[in-house]
Design an enzyme around this catalytic site. Structure first.
Site, PDB file in Angstrom:
ATOM      1  N   SER A  93      36.032  41.075  57.945  1.00  0.00           N
ATOM      2  CA  SER A  93      37.006  41.137  59.047  1.00  0.00           C
ATOM      3  C   SER A  93      37.432  42.582  59.281  1.00  0.00           C
ATOM      4  CB  SER A  93      38.241  40.305  58.720  1.00  0.00           C
ATOM      5  OG  SER A  93      37.840  38.992  58.460  1.00  0.00           O
TER       6      SER A  93
ATOM      7  N   ARG B  41      47.099  39.664  51.519  1.00  0.00           N
ATOM      8  CA  ARG B  41      46.108  40.753  51.370  1.00  0.00           C
ATOM      9  C   ARG B  41      46.777  42.079  50.998  1.00  0.00           C
ATOM     10  NH1 ARG B  41      44.430  36.757  51.761  1.00  0.00           N
ATOM     11  NH2 ARG B  41      43.012  35.819  53.255  1.00  0.00           N
TER      12      ARG B  41
ATOM     13  N   GLU C 237      41.666  46.377  59.379  1.00  0.00           N
ATOM     14  CA  GLU C 237      41.849  45.826  58.033  1.00  0.00           C
ATOM     15  C   GLU C 237      41.008  46.665  57.055  1.00  0.00           C
ATOM     16  OE1 GLU C 237      43.299  42.616  56.859  1.00  0.00           O
ATOM     17  OE2 GLU C 237      42.762  43.614  54.973  1.00  0.00           O
TER      18      GLU C 237
HETATM   19  C1  LIG Z   1      31.098  39.555  54.705  1.00  0.00           C
HETATM   20  C2  LIG Z   1      32.470  39.820  54.111  1.00  0.00           C
HETATM   21  C3  LIG Z   1      33.366  38.770  53.986  1.00  0.00           C
HETATM   22  C4  LIG Z   1      34.641  38.991  53.449  1.00  0.00           C
HETATM   23  N1  LIG Z   1      35.480  37.920  53.331  1.00  0.00           N
HETATM   24  C5  LIG Z   1      36.707  38.105  52.787  1.00  0.00           C
HETATM   25  C6  LIG Z   1      37.596  36.994  52.617  1.00  0.00           C
HETATM   26  O1  LIG Z   1      37.265  35.852  52.938  1.00  0.00           O
HETATM   27  N2  LIG Z   1      38.817  37.237  52.091  1.00  0.00           N
HETATM   28  C7  LIG Z   1      39.206  38.488  51.694  1.00  0.00           C
HETATM   29  O2  LIG Z   1      40.330  38.631  51.192  1.00  0.00           O
HETATM   30  N3  LIG Z   1      38.394  39.548  51.837  1.00  0.00           N
HETATM   31  C8  LIG Z   1      37.155  39.397  52.367  1.00  0.00           C
HETATM   32  N4  LIG Z   1      36.321  40.476  52.523  1.00  0.00           N
HETATM   33  C9  LIG Z   1      36.806  41.828  52.169  1.00  0.00           C
HETATM   34  C10 LIG Z   1      36.421  42.291  50.737  1.00  0.00           C
HETATM   35  O3  LIG Z   1      35.424  41.474  50.203  1.00  0.00           O
HETATM   36  C11 LIG Z   1      37.622  42.314  49.805  1.00  0.00           C
HETATM   37  O4  LIG Z   1      38.618  43.165  50.307  1.00  0.00           O
HETATM   38  C12 LIG Z   1      37.238  42.770  48.374  1.00  0.00           C
HETATM   39  O5  LIG Z   1      38.293  42.565  47.487  1.00  0.00           O
HETATM   40  C13 LIG Z   1      36.812  44.213  48.306  1.00  0.00           C
HETATM   41  O6  LIG Z   1      36.288  44.411  47.024  1.00  0.00           O
HETATM   42  P1  LIG Z   1      35.400  45.658  46.680  1.00  0.00           P
HETATM   43  O7  LIG Z   1      35.068  45.582  45.214  1.00  0.00           O
HETATM   44  O8  LIG Z   1      34.265  45.748  47.590  1.00  0.00           O
HETATM   45  O9  LIG Z   1      36.431  46.835  46.901  1.00  0.00           O
HETATM   46  P2  LIG Z   1      36.303  48.153  47.824  1.00  0.00           P
HETATM   47  O10 LIG Z   1      36.108  47.743  49.220  1.00  0.00           O
HETATM   48  O11 LIG Z   1      35.317  49.085  47.240  1.00  0.00           O
HETATM   49  O12 LIG Z   1      37.764  48.756  47.637  1.00  0.00           O
HETATM   50  C14 LIG Z   1      38.886  48.102  48.146  1.00  0.00           C
HETATM   51  C15 LIG Z   1      40.152  48.818  47.667  1.00  0.00           C
HETATM   52  O13 LIG Z   1      40.312  48.583  46.263  1.00  0.00           O
HETATM   53  C16 LIG Z   1      40.445  49.847  45.575  1.00  0.00           C
HETATM   54  N5  LIG Z   1      39.797  49.674  44.255  1.00  0.00           N
HETATM   55  C17 LIG Z   1      38.562  49.198  44.015  1.00  0.00           C
HETATM   56  N6  LIG Z   1      38.349  49.117  42.685  1.00  0.00           N
HETATM   57  C18 LIG Z   1      39.474  49.583  42.090  1.00  0.00           C
HETATM   58  C19 LIG Z   1      39.873  49.767  40.714  1.00  0.00           C
HETATM   59  N7  LIG Z   1      39.075  49.441  39.683  1.00  0.00           N
HETATM   60  N8  LIG Z   1      41.108  50.275  40.478  1.00  0.00           N
HETATM   61  C20 LIG Z   1      41.946  50.599  41.505  1.00  0.00           C
HETATM   62  N9  LIG Z   1      41.626  50.448  42.813  1.00  0.00           N
HETATM   63  C21 LIG Z   1      40.401  49.941  43.086  1.00  0.00           C
HETATM   64  C22 LIG Z   1      39.738  50.856  46.470  1.00  0.00           C
HETATM   65  O14 LIG Z   1      40.220  52.162  46.228  1.00  0.00           O
HETATM   66  C23 LIG Z   1      40.109  50.336  47.841  1.00  0.00           C
HETATM   67  O15 LIG Z   1      41.395  50.779  48.188  1.00  0.00           O
HETATM   68  C24 LIG Z   1      35.027  40.294  53.036  1.00  0.00           C
HETATM   69  C25 LIG Z   1      34.114  41.347  53.156  1.00  0.00           C
HETATM   70  C26 LIG Z   1      32.847  41.122  53.674  1.00  0.00           C
HETATM   71  C27 LIG Z   1      31.867  42.256  53.769  1.00  0.00           C
END
Ligand SMILES: Cc1cc2nc3c(=O)[nH]c(=O)nc-3n(C[C@H](O)[C@H](O)[C@H](O)COP(=O)(O)OP(=O)(O)OC[C@H]3O[C@@H](n4cnc5c(N)ncnc54)[C@H](O)[C@@H]3O)c2cc1C
Length: 357
Positions: free
Chosen positions: A255, A180, A353
């Site tokens: 998480s 991660r 996290e």
């Molecule tokens: C119900 C649920 C289940 C989940 N299960 C998992 C799982 O099984 N495994 C797992 O790994 N994660 C899981 N997650 C966490 C999450 O889905 C991941 O971390 C995901 O990658 C976040 O994506 P996001 O687009 O929402 O990014 P955000 O949460 O909006 O941002 C995450 C980070 O990425 C950066 N970022 C976003 N876009 C860009 C870009 N274009 N350029 C540069 N930086 C950027 C942001 O600044 C931030 O630091 C879960 C979340 C939820 C709510």
């Protein structure tokens, strides 16, 4: 640290525009449904928009780039600019009998990319099915589940470097992927790169990865050679839905805490104290990793509810906002109480996290 980066030429013919909104409510942009605002929200649809946007932001003005906001906790209104990529599109860059290289826009939903691949019988990312979020963040977070992680399939990450003011391409090695984690999360590099596209390597050659126990038992008795990526995707979504809240129905950020790594001595102490319950554990180079979910569960938090805030009844690692009414203060108060109780019982300080903004 220095990284060798290749300058990249960016072409994008979309004629869409940059959307700028003042005093914008972010409830729909974070899966925790925190009702907060930012001073300005800027959404763009082309990589070529990024240099223009960055150069137009005055020095000293705070900014933060979000994806779908599924790993974020806004701790209050954001006094600056929230950037969001709406760069869409999935295209095949090259195709042989062994591999298909696919480029997806950073604003594409990761699960849409997975669905797209599964429908075409392409293997590689099906085990990541159902993880919320966008393609850009998948490369930042190195998302992972059920024995797979994004880094296994990413071949290149295309970004804009705000410091050097140029487009660059990172190879997988240059992304320094770990659990991660990636170079994009490290102090020197955080907030420096805006990712606009990610290249994934997929394959038409069947390669079901059923190494994860829940998945293995789901397909007990099945002939593996008959499985398609869509079969695995369907199973994973079923397993995930049986444990995790659907963020559309029950807001959360997944998480909430990291799994802690503790010393052998502390592990032995906890094991003796908690007997006959056996703490689940994994040996790592510097001690033992213990699931934070187990520690939180032992402290009695599973299914806890206090007013607007709660802990998911099927997975104690997930803090939920069931009625969409919780404030950031309520989330932080519960987070603090969970951390304190685990510290008191086990002597372990949990760390979040979820990124606090
Ligand atoms: C119900 C649920 C289940 C989940 N299960 C998992 C799982 O099984 N495994 C797992 O790994 N994660 C899981 N997650 C966490 C999450 O889905 C991941 O971390 C995901 O990658 C976040 O994506 P996001 O687009 O929402 O990014 P955000 O949460 O909006 O941002 C995450 C980070 O990425 C950066 N970022 C976003 N876009 C860009 C870009 N274009 N350029 C540069 N930086 C950027 C942001 O600044 C931030 O630091 C879960 C979340 C939820 C709510």
């Amino acid at each position: 640290m220095s990284y060798r980066l290749r300058r990249a030429h960016v072409t994008n013919n979309s004629s869409d525009m940059i959307r700028t909104l003042d005093n914008y409510n972010l409830t729909a942009h974070n899966t925790f449904a925190m009702n907060v605002k930012c001073s300005e929200f800027m959404e763009y649809t082309k990589a070529d928009d990024i240099p223009f946007i960055i150069s137009s932001i005055r020095k000293g003005v705070e900014k933060f780039h979000i994806g779908a906001g599924s790993n974020l906790l806004f701790t209050g209104d954001f006094p600056g600019i929230i950037l969001h990529s709406a760069i869409k599109g999935i295209e095949i860059l090259s195709e042989t009998a062994e591999e298909v290289i696919v480029r997806a826009g950073a604003g594409e939903t990761m699960d849409e990319l997975i669905l797209w691949a599964c429908r075409r019988g392409l293997w590689g990312i099906e085990n990541l099915s159902g993880i919320p979020g966008e393609v850009g963040a998948s490369a930042v977070q190195n998302v992972g589940a059920y024995g797979a992680e994004a880094a296994d399939s990413i071949v290149a990450v295309h970004a804009y470097d705000e410091v050097e003011e140029e487009f660059v391409t990172f190879t997988t090695d240059e992304c320094h992927y770990a659990y991660r984690d990636s170079v994009f999360k490290q102090a020197d590099f955080k907030k420096r790169y805006i990712i606009h596209a990610v290249d994934y390597r997929l394959s038409p050659i069947p390669a079901p990865d059923l190494s994860y126990p829940a998945l293995k038992s789901h397909f007990e008795g099945f002939d593996e050679s008959t499985l398609s990526p869509s079969d695995i995707r369907k199973a994973i979504i079923e397993i995930r839905n049986s444990k995790l809240p659907d963020p559309v129905k029950v807001p959360s950020a997944g998480s909430f805490f990291k799994n802690p790594v503790i010393s052998e001595e502390l592990f032995a102490e906890i094991r003796a104290k908690e007997a006959p319950a056996e703490p689940p554990h994994y040996k790592v180079s510097d001690g033992y990793k213990i699931p934070a979910a187990w520690l939180i569960d032992r402290c009695g938090w599973k299914g806890y509810r206090d007013g607007n805030i709660g802990v998911w009844h099927l997975q104690p690692l997930v803090i939920v906002n069931p009625d969409r009414q919780a404030s950031p203060e309520e989330v932080i108060s519960l987070e603090t109480r969970i951390i304190d109780s685990v510290k008191q019982r086990f002597g372990i300080k949990l760390t979040p996290e979820v990124e606090h903004i």
